[in-house]
Design an enzyme around this catalytic site. Structure first.
Site, PDB file in Angstrom:
ATOM      1  N   GLU A 421       0.878  -1.337   0.330  1.00 29.99           N
ATOM      2  CA  GLU A 421      -0.070   0.024  -0.210  1.00 29.99           C
ATOM      3  C   GLU A 421       1.038   1.207  -0.097  1.00 29.99           C
ATOM      4  O   GLU A 421       0.454   2.057   1.161  1.00 29.99           O
ATOM      5  CB  GLU A 421      -0.594  -0.186   1.198  1.00 29.99           C
ATOM      6  CG  GLU A 421      -2.209  -0.812   1.667  1.00 29.99           C
ATOM      7  CD  GLU A 421      -3.293  -0.816   0.215  1.00 29.99           C
ATOM      8  OE1 GLU A 421      -3.075   0.290  -0.659  1.00 29.99           O
ATOM      9  OE2 GLU A 421      -4.030  -1.817   0.036  1.00 29.99           O
ATOM     10  N   GLU A 491      -3.923 -10.527  -0.334  1.00 30.23           N
ATOM     11  CA  GLU A 491      -4.523 -10.101   0.799  1.00 30.23           C
ATOM     12  C   GLU A 491      -6.352 -11.093   0.321  1.00 30.23           C
ATOM     13  O   GLU A 491      -6.954 -10.273  -0.861  1.00 30.23           O
ATOM     14  CB  GLU A 491      -5.156  -9.099   1.561  1.00 30.23           C
ATOM     15  CG  GLU A 491      -3.371  -8.790   1.465  1.00 30.23           C
ATOM     16  CD  GLU A 491      -3.361  -7.131   2.682  1.00 30.23           C
ATOM     17  OE1 GLU A 491      -4.718  -6.536   2.625  1.00 30.23           O
ATOM     18  OE2 GLU A 491      -2.271  -7.040   2.549  1.00 30.23           O
TER      19      GLU A 491
HETATM   20  C1  IPT Z   1      -5.266  -3.905   3.677  1.00 29.73           C
HETATM   21  C2  IPT Z   1      -3.981  -3.582   4.122  1.00 29.73           C
HETATM   22  O1  IPT Z   1      -3.245  -4.047   3.323  1.00 29.73           O
HETATM   23  C3  IPT Z   1      -3.908  -3.892   5.430  1.00 29.73           C
HETATM   24  O2  IPT Z   1      -2.534  -3.751   5.607  1.00 29.73           O
HETATM   25  C4  IPT Z   1      -4.416  -3.559   5.808  1.00 29.73           C
HETATM   26  O3  IPT Z   1      -4.781  -3.179   6.457  1.00 29.73           O
HETATM   27  C5  IPT Z   1      -6.109  -4.791   5.555  1.00 29.73           C
HETATM   28  O4  IPT Z   1      -6.404  -3.687   3.579  1.00 29.73           O
HETATM   29  C6  IPT Z   1      -7.155  -4.479   6.249  1.00 29.73           C
HETATM   30  O5  IPT Z   1      -7.062  -5.291   7.755  1.00 29.73           O
HETATM   31  S1  IPT Z   1      -5.699  -2.451   2.737  1.00 29.73           S
HETATM   32  C7  IPT Z   1      -7.687  -2.166   2.665  1.00 29.73           C
HETATM   33  C8  IPT Z   1      -7.219  -0.512   2.223  1.00 29.73           C
HETATM   34  C9  IPT Z   1      -7.709  -2.457   1.268  1.00 29.73           C
END
Ligand code: IPT
Length: 959
Positions: A421, A491
């Site tokens: 990010e 993710e």
């Molecule tokens: C995404 C992040 O990469 C991760 O660190 C964590 O914050 C997660 O979301 C949520 O728990 S960023 C999100 C804006 C898609």
């Protein structure tokens, strides 16, 4: 006249450069023979509110630190001292200070640390070689003095920094002084979604460096899958020899040697012990031969495409924060292996190096991610983003190099990730170029660059199922480069609170499309902080002025590492053996879904259940199928007896022998194959309701004559039985603001589903039934549920049929649909249905049909922020508090010592106070869970739409 009173010696704090004085980065290893001294332990500590509130005289030898406090190193000072040293701050992406890079606030907690040490007995004479002082992790910026000499300062919290200190050491009375600042220019590069936790949180070690000792070395160990040959070459800054006894290897450094080997994979983590010997040192090597390439648009290891069944792992311990001990790291790896995971993304920084040793040893694919995130710049449309500003590029390159050099000798690491990010920028390109140039044997990952300019894989986060499928089919467009790349979700499946839902649906897509090479659940562990009053604390619990609440509790394991239902579900969804078949025909189809391993490590077993009770079991002979192969296997003749009930086969794949991570008999995969359907409960209505002055009686039950409310069943008091649609919204029901899907958790509240009123329209005592007509509806809205309760009895049993007809324009699905009631004394619960854990429409792959029992307390899932939990799906019957309930059809069963409203109101588990009544929910339907706390909501097929429904329960007294 102008003058300045602040010392310029603190300028380094806000300097974008990575630091000064440290040695070049190199491989991290533990020597076999060179001495080392751990400087972990109790250090003297003084906390100041600003960088220069105290001068640096504390670093002088002879400084009197008598009045100072103590802290444990490794550790974070904010988690020590019972609040005397400040408190943790949790923000997701917002910087907890004004964004004015590289400036940081004047209020900058600064911890002065002192460690006094003598060289231990037998430490070589100071004339023999040198010594290096190594810091494995300090947040966020440190300046170091040894014996009064300033040896440098550094940033890059989760990266090692070494200093040459041999010339400064004394046999005894050494004084190591470290000044640590919570905020620095480096903080702008460390905006990961986690607690801000200053301190010396990883090991501090003094390493003797004999003359002629190893400096840096790079183990190149590739595998040619066609010939079954491994090629080893160890490049070393200092010449020496490399030996691997099991392979009869004894070669000079820099010299390649090719021999027949067993390759390393995450499934078969074959490591060869070797040694690098230079004139002055012996270094143990753990060599894994494997080749990672991008070929045919796929990530291949040893010639085969792999499928990541991964998780994002932050380092976390509920008391010690990111200061993890080896046993905690091992626990993570063992838990992962026991739950069928095969991959870890080290979100969002390189972990303690010992964790990677464990990944090598037990077998996990690793995406090693650099300590880099600038997410907060999204608030200003990425203006001034450090990754696109060349003044910061040296710091970025320093971080890339410190990661790659430290971790390059781990076979488990298959990809380098630039960070998380950060938007896009020239600095990232520079990092990718440097990494590609330094290590051509691994791929480069970064999610933020959807055009894949710098990366070898197209990576995204939280893409919904439909988009994932389009990507799998290659219909997503994008740059030409991207179209040729494999896809992963770095993710997905946001494991916040109850959930994530929809994993099985993702997995089907991952397995259906070659281009999709799997994904990584967000995330491994809830970052709850152990707290005396709150149980586990989350954002806001320390009075932070900015925070993101319990968004920090979104893991597959609870803060104490107990597996949450999400982990159990994921284990089932990704199981490496697929068992399907036809229970009636007695045939099973077994498919080995590993990428490499055959099935020789597994033993199969069949069992046969009637009404959930196992009547017989035995071994099932399954050939040792190679990866990807399938076979049809015949089940034995169904056992005799038990006829008339519901019958099924259960087939399990178990570890045949103890392994490094699991005991013989550990269950890896399973399936159930139905044979005979359940006979539905039936009650022939023969009893007639009779009214007295106060009561109506029907069979074993009594009702209030005026309201028709149930009062007793066979002497068991039942209170408040009525239709119920409310559930305490889960984090995934509540959803995230940036998600396009409707946020039902909010809409339910808007439409008042938590405050439904029950209007009584009629109580009708008929020939063979008592009928109660109602309309259930919220104030202010015209939507409602016309609800009819029809009670019948055969004299001993009592049947309730609930008919629900929605009225008005329902634009939202229901949270749940069923009845609830209270029992005055209930504790032990038995049920025949799904278990042993909870399950919801899109989270019940792991729910096993059987006979289960638990106490009411054990039925609760302790989500750190209380919310709907604990429903057991597909329940045929349940017994508690003197009642047996048979469902027609199956139902969802929940029992708790508080109401849904109380559950909804609670912020922490400690807010839940057990009352005298056990509240039972028997639900005909539940809304799906989804992943909307960060990703997509529940898929439409898991929505509980408001539409006409009819369902029955048969009650009987058990005492
Ligand atoms: C995404 C992040 O990469 C991760 O660190 C964590 O914050 C997660 O979301 C949520 O728990 S960023 C999100 C804006 C898609």
């Amino acid at each position: 006249m102008s003058f300045r009173t602040t010392s310029t010696s603190v300028d380094y704090v806000e300097d974008v450069s990575p630091g000064s004085g440290a040695l070049p980065p190199r491989a991290w290893y533990a020597s076999s023979d060179a001495r080392s001294l751990s400087l972990n332990g109790s250090w003297r500590f003084r906390l100041s509110p600003t960088v220069d509130a105290e001068d640096d005289s504390f670093a002088e030898p002879g400084f009197d630190a008598d009045g100072w406090a103590e802290v444990a190193v490794p550790g974070h000072w904010v988690l020590q001292g019972d609040g005397a040293f400040g408190a943790p701050i949790y923000t997701n992406h917002l910087y907890p200070f004004p964004v004015d890079p590289p400036r940081v606030p004047t209020e900058n907690p600064t911890g002065d640390h002192l460690r006094f040490f003598d060289l231990p007995e037998g430490w070589p004479a100071l004339s023999e070689g040198g010594a290096v002082l190594r810091f494995d992790g300090v947040e966020s910026c440190a300046r170091v003095w040894l014996n009064g000499t300033d040896i440098g300062e550094f940033k890059g919290s989760r990266l090692p920094h070494e200093f040459a200190v041999g010339h400064l050491l004394k046999p005894s009375g050494n004084v190591l002084a470290v000044r640590v600042h919570q905020w620095s220019a480096g903080s702008y590069l460390e905006d990961q979604d986690q607690w801000w936790l200053p301190g010396i949180f990883r090991d501090v070690t003094l390493l003797h460096r004999p003359a002629g000792s190893v400096l840096d070395f790079f183990v190149h160990a590739s595998y040619d899958h066609v010939g079954g040959l491994g090629t080893l070459r160890v490049d070393s800054d200092v010449d020496g020899r490399v030996t691997v006894p099991a392979l009869d290897i004894d070669v000079a450094t820099g010299e390649p040697v090719t021999v027949a080997v067993e390759p390393w994979t995450a499934e078969t983590p074959r490591l060869y012990d070797g040694e690098l010997v230079t004139e002055g040192e012996r270094v143990p090597l753990r060599i894994g031969f494997r080749t990672v390439v991008l070929e045919d648009g796929l990530i291949k290891v040893n010639g085969r495409a792999i499928l990541f069944k991964g998780v994002n792992r932050h380092e976390w311990h509920p008391e010690r924060g990111r200061a993890l001990d080896l046993e905690t790291m091992r626990e993570d790896v063992l838990l992962m292996k026991r739950h069928n995971l095969n991959a870890v993304r080290t979100s969002h920084y390189p972990p303690h190096p010992a964790f990677l040793d464990l990944c090598d040893e037990y077998g996990l694919w690793v995406i090693d991610e650099c300590d880099l995130e600038t997410h907060g710049f999204t608030e200003q449309n990425w203006r001034d983003n450090p990754v696109d500003d060349e003044r910061w590029t040296p710091a970025l390159l320093d971080r890339a190099a410190r990661m790659v050099e430290r971790d390059k000798n781990h076979p488990s690491v298959v990809m380098w990730s630039l960070g998380n990010e950060c938007g896009t920028g020239r600095g990232l390109t520079a990092m990718a170029e440097w990494i590609h140039g330094r290590d051509g044997s691994r791929l480069v990952h970064y999610e933020g660059d959807w055009d894949c300019r710098d990366t070898d894989v197209y990576s995204r986060m939280y893409a919904d199922h439909a988009e994932t499928e389009r990507i799998g089919q290659g219909l997503d467009g994008g740059t030409q480069k991207r179209r040729g790349l494999p896809f992963i979700q770095c993710e997905y499946g946001h494991a916040m609170g109850n959930g994530p839902g929809g994993l099985a649906d993702y997995q089907r897509l991952f397995e259906a499309h070659d281009r999709i090479q799997g994904g990584f659940i967000w995330e491994w562990i809830d970052h709850g902080v152990t707290h005396a009053e709150l149980g586990f604390a989350y954002g806001g619990d320390f009075g932070e002025e900015l925070h993101d609440g319990n968004f920090v509790c979104d893991g597959l394991v609870f803060p104490d590492r107990r597996p949450s239902p999400g982990l159990v579900e994921f284990k089932k969804v990704i199981e490496p053996v697929r068992i399907e078949g036809d229970g009636v025909a007695g045939t099973v189809r077994v498919r080995n879904a590993h990428d490499f391993a055959d099935l020789s490590s597994l033993a199969f077993e069949w069992s046969y259940q009637v009404d959930g009770e196992t009547v017989e079991s035995g071994p099932l002979a399954v050939p040792a199928l190679a990866a990807g192969e399938s076979a049809e296997v015949k089940l034995p003749q169904p056992p005799a007896g038990g006829s008339g009930g519901e019958a099924q086969w259960t087939v399990r794949a178990l570890l045949a022998e103890d392994t490094g991570w699991g005991r013989k008999g550990h269950q890896v995969a399973w399936a159930q194959l139905p044979v005979l359907e359940r006979p539905l409960p039936s009650v022939a209505p023969s009893d007639r309701p009779t009214a007295s002055e106060k009561l109506i009686t029907l069979g074993p039950a009594s009702f209030d004559v005026r309201t028709g409310a149930l009062k007793t069943i066979g002497g068991v008091d039942v209170t408040g039985l009525r239709l119920d649609v409310w559930r305490a919204p889960t984090d995934n029901d509540a959803g995230a603001a940036w998600q396009p899907d409707l946020r039902y958790g909010l809409l339910w509240r808007k439409y008042g589903l938590h405050r439904m009123r029950h209007r009584l329209d009629a109580v009708e005592a008929g020939e063979d039934a008592l009928t109660v007509r109602t309309r259930v509806a919220p104030a202010a809205w015209e939507i409602g549920l016309n609800t009819v309760y029809r009670w019948t009895s055969d004299g001993t049993r009592l049947k309730l049929t609930v008919s629900v007809t929605p009225d008005g324009d329902w634009t939202v699905p229901l949270p749940r649909l069923g009845i609830r009631f209270g029992l005055s004394s209930a504790d032990a619960v038995q049920w025949y249905g799904g278990g042993p854990g909870e399950g919801y429409p899109d989270t019940k792959s792991a729910s096993m049909l059987g006979r289960w029992h638990a106490s009411v307390d054990e039925l609760q899932t302790p989500y750190v922020r209380p919310q709907e939990n604990g429903a057991r799906p597909d329940v045929r019957w349940a017994e508690l508090g003197g009642l047996r309930i048979d469902g027609d059809p199956e139902f969802w069963f929940t029992a708790r010592r508080w109401t849904s409203e109380q559950l909804d109101a609670a912020e922490h588990l400690t807010d839940l106070e057990a009352g005298d009544t056990v509240w039972v929910n028997l639900d005909h339907g539940q809304m799906g869970i989804g992943s909307q706390s960060c990703g997509p909501g529940a898929l439409p097929q898991y929505h509980l739409l408001a539409r006409p429904a009819e369902f029955s329960f048969v009650f009987s007294a058990t005492r």
